[in-house]
Design a protein around this motif. Structure first.
Motif, mmCIF file in Angstrom:
data_model
loop_
_atom_site.group_PDB
_atom_site.id
_atom_site.type_symbol
_atom_site.label_atom_id
_atom_site.label_comp_id
_atom_site.label_asym_id
_atom_site.label_seq_id
_atom_site.Cartn_x
_atom_site.Cartn_y
_atom_site.Cartn_z
ATOM 1 N N ALA A 226 0.907 -1.225 -0.185
ATOM 2 C CA ALA A 226 0.012 -0.062 -0.065
ATOM 3 C C ALA A 226 0.943 1.203 0.001
ATOM 4 O O ALA A 226 0.657 2.104 -0.666
ATOM 5 N N GLU A 227 1.793 1.288 0.935
ATOM 6 C CA GLU A 227 2.833 2.478 0.947
ATOM 7 C C GLU A 227 3.452 2.664 -0.197
ATOM 8 O O GLU A 227 3.620 3.654 -0.870
ATOM 9 N N GLY A 228 4.045 1.280 -0.885
ATOM 10 C CA GLY A 228 4.911 1.587 -2.002
ATOM 11 C C GLY A 228 4.272 1.952 -3.241
ATOM 12 O O GLY A 228 4.709 2.991 -4.072
ATOM 13 N N GLU A 229 2.915 1.594 -3.513
ATOM 14 C CA GLU A 229 2.057 1.945 -4.487
ATOM 15 C C GLU A 229 1.922 3.486 -4.460
ATOM 16 O O GLU A 229 1.736 4.194 -5.421
ATOM 17 N N LYS A 230 1.581 3.868 -3.278
ATOM 18 C CA LYS A 230 1.037 5.488 -3.105
ATOM 19 C C LYS A 230 2.582 6.244 -3.377
ATOM 20 O O LYS A 230 2.212 7.425 -4.072
ATOM 21 N N LEU A 231 3.773 5.801 -2.666
ATOM 22 C CA LEU A 231 4.952 6.582 -3.313
ATOM 23 C C LEU A 231 5.155 6.550 -4.611
ATOM 24 O O LEU A 231 5.606 7.791 -5.109
ATOM 25 N N ALA A 232 5.040 5.333 -5.347
ATOM 26 C CA ALA A 232 5.462 5.226 -6.649
ATOM 27 C C ALA A 232 4.622 6.344 -7.632
ATOM 28 O O ALA A 232 4.700 6.726 -8.583
ATOM 29 N N ALA A 233 3.240 6.360 -7.188
ATOM 30 C CA ALA A 233 2.259 7.140 -7.786
ATOM 31 C C ALA A 233 2.693 8.752 -7.554
ATOM 32 O O ALA A 233 2.236 9.604 -8.456
ATOM 33 N N LEU A 234 3.593 9.193 -6.942
ATOM 34 C CA LEU A 234 3.806 10.381 -6.353
ATOM 35 C C LEU A 234 4.579 11.090 -7.738
ATOM 36 O O LEU A 234 4.302 12.465 -8.044
ATOM 37 N N HIS A 235 5.508 10.318 -8.518
ATOM 38 C CA HIS A 235 6.128 10.984 -9.517
ATOM 39 C C HIS A 235 6.991 9.947 -10.111
ATOM 40 O O HIS A 235 7.419 8.817 -9.571
ATOM 41 N N LYS A 236 7.342 9.965 -11.371
ATOM 42 C CA LYS A 236 7.879 9.172 -12.345
ATOM 43 C C LYS A 236 9.224 8.675 -11.567
ATOM 44 O O LYS A 236 9.781 7.717 -12.001
ATOM 45 N N ASN A 237 9.866 9.747 -10.943
ATOM 46 C CA ASN A 237 11.350 9.469 -10.497
ATOM 47 C C ASN A 237 11.460 8.551 -9.288
ATOM 48 O O ASN A 237 12.758 7.924 -8.991
ATOM 49 N N ILE A 238 10.278 8.380 -8.597
ATOM 50 C CA ILE A 238 10.451 7.526 -7.421
ATOM 51 C C ILE A 238 10.721 6.173 -7.424
ATOM 52 O O ILE A 238 10.157 5.335 -8.285
ATOM 53 N N VAL A 239 11.899 5.719 -6.607
ATOM 54 C CA VAL A 239 12.066 4.242 -6.486
ATOM 55 C C VAL A 239 11.633 3.844 -5.068
ATOM 56 O O VAL A 239 11.979 4.533 -4.089
ATOM 57 N N VAL A 240 10.659 2.816 -4.921
ATOM 58 C CA VAL A 240 10.390 2.289 -3.650
ATOM 59 C C VAL A 240 11.342 1.617 -2.789
ATOM 60 O O VAL A 240 11.904 0.617 -3.339
ATOM 61 N N LYS A 241 11.636 2.144 -1.821
ATOM 62 C CA LYS A 241 12.999 1.365 -1.160
ATOM 63 C C LYS A 241 12.260 0.526 0.112
ATOM 64 O O LYS A 241 11.431 1.016 1.066
ATOM 65 N N VAL A 242 12.924 -0.723 -0.143
ATOM 66 C CA VAL A 242 11.962 -1.806 0.582
ATOM 67 C C VAL A 242 13.094 -2.404 1.451
ATOM 68 O O VAL A 242 14.401 -2.728 1.066
ATOM 69 N N PRO A 243 12.852 -2.673 2.734
ATOM 70 C CA PRO A 243 13.968 -3.261 3.640
ATOM 71 C C PRO A 243 14.168 -4.915 3.491
ATOM 72 O O PRO A 243 13.150 -5.484 2.956
ATOM 73 N N MET A 244 15.392 -5.270 3.462
ATOM 74 C CA MET A 244 15.504 -6.645 3.315
ATOM 75 C C MET A 244 15.172 -7.810 4.489
ATOM 76 O O MET A 244 15.802 -8.051 5.275
ATOM 77 N N ILE A 245 13.738 -7.671 4.259
ATOM 78 C CA ILE A 245 12.965 -8.721 5.323
ATOM 79 C C ILE A 245 12.239 -9.457 4.508
ATOM 80 O O ILE A 245 11.861 -9.577 3.060
ATOM 81 N N LYS A 246 11.612 -10.766 5.101
ATOM 82 C CA LYS A 246 10.984 -11.552 4.050
ATOM 83 C C LYS A 246 9.723 -11.132 3.522
ATOM 84 O O LYS A 246 9.563 -11.003 2.227
ATOM 85 N N ASP A 247 8.905 -10.250 4.018
ATOM 86 C CA ASP A 247 7.819 -9.444 3.719
ATOM 87 C C ASP A 247 8.185 -8.513 2.660
ATOM 88 O O ASP A 247 7.608 -8.261 1.461
ATOM 89 N N GLY A 248 9.424 -8.082 2.696
ATOM 90 C CA GLY A 248 10.034 -6.996 1.766
ATOM 91 C C GLY A 248 10.279 -7.691 0.429
ATOM 92 O O GLY A 248 9.988 -7.066 -0.575
ATOM 93 N N ILE A 249 10.809 -8.811 0.425
ATOM 94 C CA ILE A 249 11.161 -9.674 -0.849
ATOM 95 C C ILE A 249 9.982 -10.037 -1.454
ATOM 96 O O ILE A 249 9.900 -9.979 -2.752
#
Ligand code: E4P
Length: 218
Positions: free
Chosen positions: A72-95
């Protein structure tokens, strides 16, 4: 090798951008807090401002640690601007989330990476960028650059397309070494980027040239 600046400080982003060598920006919750940026609205506005300043990738980190929350958070961030790269922590749910984002064409930066095993998992999930934290490994008396080198070797022989983004850079030598061992990107504090300029022989040589030139004007 691409150069990102690792800060949420707008003046520093502008200074690096004005140099003409900046390819993007990385932030994290600590860097946002350092600038006094708190609360969802303020954070989102800050990302928008950075995206307007720099025509390059801007990593925006999720706070959630569960799959649904990260999506949910990542999709919202990605929709902000074409330049956005969603930064996700190296955890099981992150993968799992990186795999999902990859299938939707949303670019990701897998962060908090400290081993080659983690690097393989992130590449398999389709991460756009992988952020091994060199400086924090060095702080533990291990060799951060050795990790970058090993990941570069693995990615090369396995044909993984994930780009190695050397992070937690502390000094200019980290940048040079990252280039030497095959990092695709470095994300650095402004001080490390400006540190690349420095050499006493340049200063001495320039002073001499200017002095010699001034002799002719007397
Ligand atoms: C990476 O994207 C991080 O923001 C950053 O490089 C962490 O660096 P630090 O170890 O200096 O906090």
């Amino acid at each position: 090798m691409k150069f990102f600046i690792d800060t949420a400080n707008l003046a520093q982003i502008k200074e690096a951008h004005d140099l003409g060598i900046l390819d993007g920006v990385t932030t994290n919750p600590s860097l946002m807090a350092k600038e006094g940026i708190f609360g969802e609205e303020a954070v989102i506005n800050h990302y928008k401002t950075i995206c307007e300043m720099v025509d390059g990738d801007v990593s925006a980190e999720v706070i959630s640690t569960d799959y649904e929350g990260i999506i949910a958070e990542g999709e919202k961030l990605a929709a902000l601007h074409k330049n956005i790269v969603v930064k996700v922590p190296m955890i099981k749910d992150g993968i799992k989330a990186i795999k999902y984002f990859s299938s939707k064409g949303i670019r990701t930066n897998c962060t908090l990476v400290f081993s080659s095993g983690q690097a393989i998992l992130a590449a398999k999930a389709g991460a756009t960028y992988l952020s091994p934290f060199i400086g924090r490994i060095d702080d533990m008396n291990w060799d951060g650059m050795e990790l970058i080198s090993q990941i570069a070797h693995i990615y090369s022989i396995q044909g993984y397309e994930t780009q190695i983004l050397a992070a937690s850079i502390r000094n200019p030598l980290h940048i040079v070494k990252s280039a030497e061992v095959g990092a695709h990107v470095v994300t650095c504090p402004l001080s490390a980027i400006l540190g690349l300029l420095k050499h006493p022989l340049t200063d001495i040589g320039l002073a001499q040239f200017l002095a010699d030139h001034a002799k002719g004007n007397k």
